[in-house]
Design a protein around this motif. Structure first.
Motif, short mmCIF file in Angstrom:
data_model
loop_
_atom_site.label_atom_id
_atom_site.label_comp_id
_atom_site.label_asym_id
_atom_site.label_seq_id
_atom_site.Cartn_x
_atom_site.Cartn_y
_atom_site.Cartn_z
N ALA A 45 -115.20 -49.49 -70.56
CA ALA A 45 -115.99 -48.48 -69.89
C ALA A 45 -115.59 -47.92 -68.78
O ALA A 45 -115.31 -48.80 -67.77
CB ALA A 45 -117.56 -48.54 -70.15
N ALA A 46 -115.38 -46.76 -68.45
CA ALA A 46 -115.06 -46.18 -67.12
C ALA A 46 -115.40 -44.77 -66.95
O ALA A 46 -115.49 -43.87 -67.89
CB ALA A 46 -113.11 -46.15 -67.17
N VAL A 47 -115.37 -44.46 -65.60
CA VAL A 47 -115.82 -43.07 -65.30
C VAL A 47 -115.08 -42.91 -64.07
O VAL A 47 -115.09 -43.78 -63.06
CB VAL A 47 -117.36 -43.00 -65.14
N ARG A 55 -115.82 -43.30 -56.25
CA ARG A 55 -114.79 -42.47 -56.91
C ARG A 55 -114.50 -42.79 -58.25
O ARG A 55 -114.16 -42.10 -59.03
CB ARG A 55 -113.41 -42.48 -56.23
N GLY A 56 -114.75 -44.23 -58.64
CA GLY A 56 -114.82 -44.36 -60.06
C GLY A 56 -115.29 -45.98 -60.05
O GLY A 56 -115.52 -46.72 -59.26
N LEU A 57 -115.44 -46.13 -61.47
CA LEU A 57 -115.90 -47.68 -61.94
C LEU A 57 -115.23 -47.83 -63.25
O LEU A 57 -115.32 -47.02 -64.03
CB LEU A 57 -117.37 -47.65 -61.72
N THR A 58 -114.90 -49.02 -63.29
CA THR A 58 -114.18 -49.67 -64.60
C THR A 58 -114.87 -51.01 -65.14
O THR A 58 -115.10 -51.91 -64.01
CB THR A 58 -112.88 -49.65 -64.58
N LEU A 59 -115.26 -51.03 -66.43
CA LEU A 59 -115.99 -52.25 -66.98
C LEU A 59 -115.43 -52.82 -67.98
O LEU A 59 -114.90 -51.99 -68.91
CB LEU A 59 -117.52 -51.94 -66.90
#
Length: 481
Positions: free
Chosen positions: A376-378, A428-432
């Motif tokens: 999951a990323a945004v 600026r972003g997050l990735t799980l």
């Protein structure tokens, strides 16, 4: 009106004409009808579009039992009960239920319920504000739009230029999500979302899967560790992943597919899936009649209006901003509101984050890859943020260190990365990456879209013991770095 079957040319005027009745077109129609605008929707296939019948819904119906079984096998006391193979016939039957057996009665009823008129047939622009619909019986109907035409025709799978490929009858995403049986051997060409999800699904359903990736790894548009963890899990499940590999030729003889790679390897399979990109469905919708090259992606402003045409909107995949159903539906809500405002002579708020601006497309696009483990990323990855010139810091946390992850299941593997803008101290972003992370991404989307300061995030307390405690661990790592 549910269908036009006209044997002669007729003309009908509407406030808005929508080309395409997928989720994007449906949402444009919903918003324009809510504003009191008469709306016609044109669809040549099934109402509900790609997402309902050949993408989001069937693929997730195939993947849900795969992921549920993987999760169950991590839980002591439960894993012993789920060691057998999946019931492939039951999974495929459940998939068929989720696609309504490829019948669109329910979605047609929904369109009728909002008061939109449906025209079945192939719709083409035949001039400014004009769409001609050709029905299956050859009859034609001319629709004119007082205010707007919205092109919501989506995208299609793009196949490589390989000699004789059509005779092989390869799978695209459509065949991969609607297949009636499990192939014994499946070659997947590509390393993106469709490739990884379908490799995960069919491997678990009993196929022997070989994945051929031209680049260095899977999911190359995301943080590198995302593709690495997915590749590791697929390999452990039995898939053969070959990177730096291209297809030189593919043939089919007596039902068997023979793939020859650029390295000279010969691979036999029962089916081959090409997941090698998307192309816009704009090649035969009459763009040439208004001075636009057929087959082009349509450039738009933030209100989704096509450059140089004040009456034409391009919403969803066709504008190439974010090829995701949820972003297309978001754009549809923006476009519908903008069309309604302009029709009423009201001000259009198209400034950054205004009511009629699809601002999230630029900086807060969320995505979930429903593999095992989930990704999951945004927002931006570290590399993207640096390429855009932001001064950023990446903060990484091993998800297995979070108490909720250990309770989720033994041997939990996962990783999280937060990209912080050091100038504004916002995300600026997050990735799980890890089991169950798909349900965490909306909190990150809110943080990125709302530009919540890191200092304020300290006061958003995660519940214990849940995997969402990763937020606290990320903030602590940022503070202590």
């Amino acid at each position: 009106m549910t269908e036009t079957q006209s044997t002669h040319m007729e003309s009908t005027a509407y406030d808005v004409v929508v080309l395409g009745a997928g989720p994007v077109g449906e949402n444009v129609a919903d918003r324009t009808r809510a504003a009191g605008l008469t709306t016609a929707v044109v669809e040549g296939e099934l109402v509900g579009g790609e997402c309902s019948y050949w993408a989001c819904m069937p693929s997730k119906a195939l993947l849900r039992p795969v992921i549920a079984r993987a999760d169950a096998r991590r839980v002591p006391g439960l894993r012993q009960s789920v060691q057998g193979p999946l019931d492939a016939a039951a999974v495929l039957a459940h998939r068929d239920e989720y696609t309504s057996h490829w019948k669109d009665d329910g979605q047609v009823g929904w369109l009728e319920g909002i008061g939109a008129d449906l025209y079945r047939g192939h719709g083409r622009l035949t001039g400014p504000r004009t769409v001609t619909v050709t029905g299956s019986d050859g009859g034609r109907r001319v629709l004119t739009a007082r205010h707007a035409v919205a092109v919501c025709t989506g995208s299609r799978a793009q196949l490589p230029d390989l000699p004789g490929l059509a005779e092989v009858e390869p799978w695209t995403s459509r065949e991969a999500t609607s297949a009636r049986s499990v192939p014994g051997r499946l070659v997947v060409v590509g390393g993106g979302v469709v490739a990884t999800e379908m490799a995960c699904a069919w491997q678990a359903l009993g196929s022997r899967v070989t994945v051929l990736v031209r680049g260095k790894g899977l999911l190359n548009r995301m943080e590198p560790f995302a593709g690495e963890l997915v590749a590791e899990a697929l390999t452990e499940a039995g898939a053969d992943i070959r990177t730096g590999t291209s297809v030189k030729s593919v043939t089919r003889e007596n039902g068997t597919v023979l793939v020859v790679t650029d390295g000279g390897d010969r691979i036999e399979a029962d089916e081959i899936l090409f997941a090698t990109g998307r192309a816009p469905r704009t090649d035969d919708i009459g763009l040439e009649t208004i001075g636009i090259e057929p087959g082009a992606w349509l450039g738009v402003d933030d209100s989704l209006r096509v450059t140089g045409h004040d009456w034409l909107y391009a919403v969803g995949d066709v504008n190439h901003r974010a090829l995701l159903t949820h972003q297309g539906k978001y754009q549809a809500r923006i476009a519908g509101a903008a069309i309604a405002a302009r029709a009423a002579g009201e001000p259009v708020r198209a400034e950054d984050w205004g009511a009629h601006a699809a601002s999230a497309d630029h900086s807060a696009v969320p995505q979930v890859v429903f593999t095992d483990p989930e990704v999951a990323a945004v927002g931006l990855s570290l590399a993207e943020a640096e390429q855009e010139g932001h001064r950023v810091r990446a903060v990484d946390v091993d998800l297995s260190s979070v108490a909720g992850a250990g309770l989720y299941g033994d041997g939990y593997k996962g990783r999280a990365r937060m990209v912080v803008d050091l100038e504004d101290e916002i995300l600026r972003g997050l990735t799980l990456v890890g089991p169950g992370v798909g349900e965490l991404i909306h909190s990150a989307t809110i943080a990125v879209a709302a530009r919540v300061p890191v200092a304020r995030l300290w006061h958003a307390v995660p519940s214990y013991p849940t995997i969402s405690e990763v937020w606290l661990r990320l903030l602590e790592a940022y503070r202590d770095a």
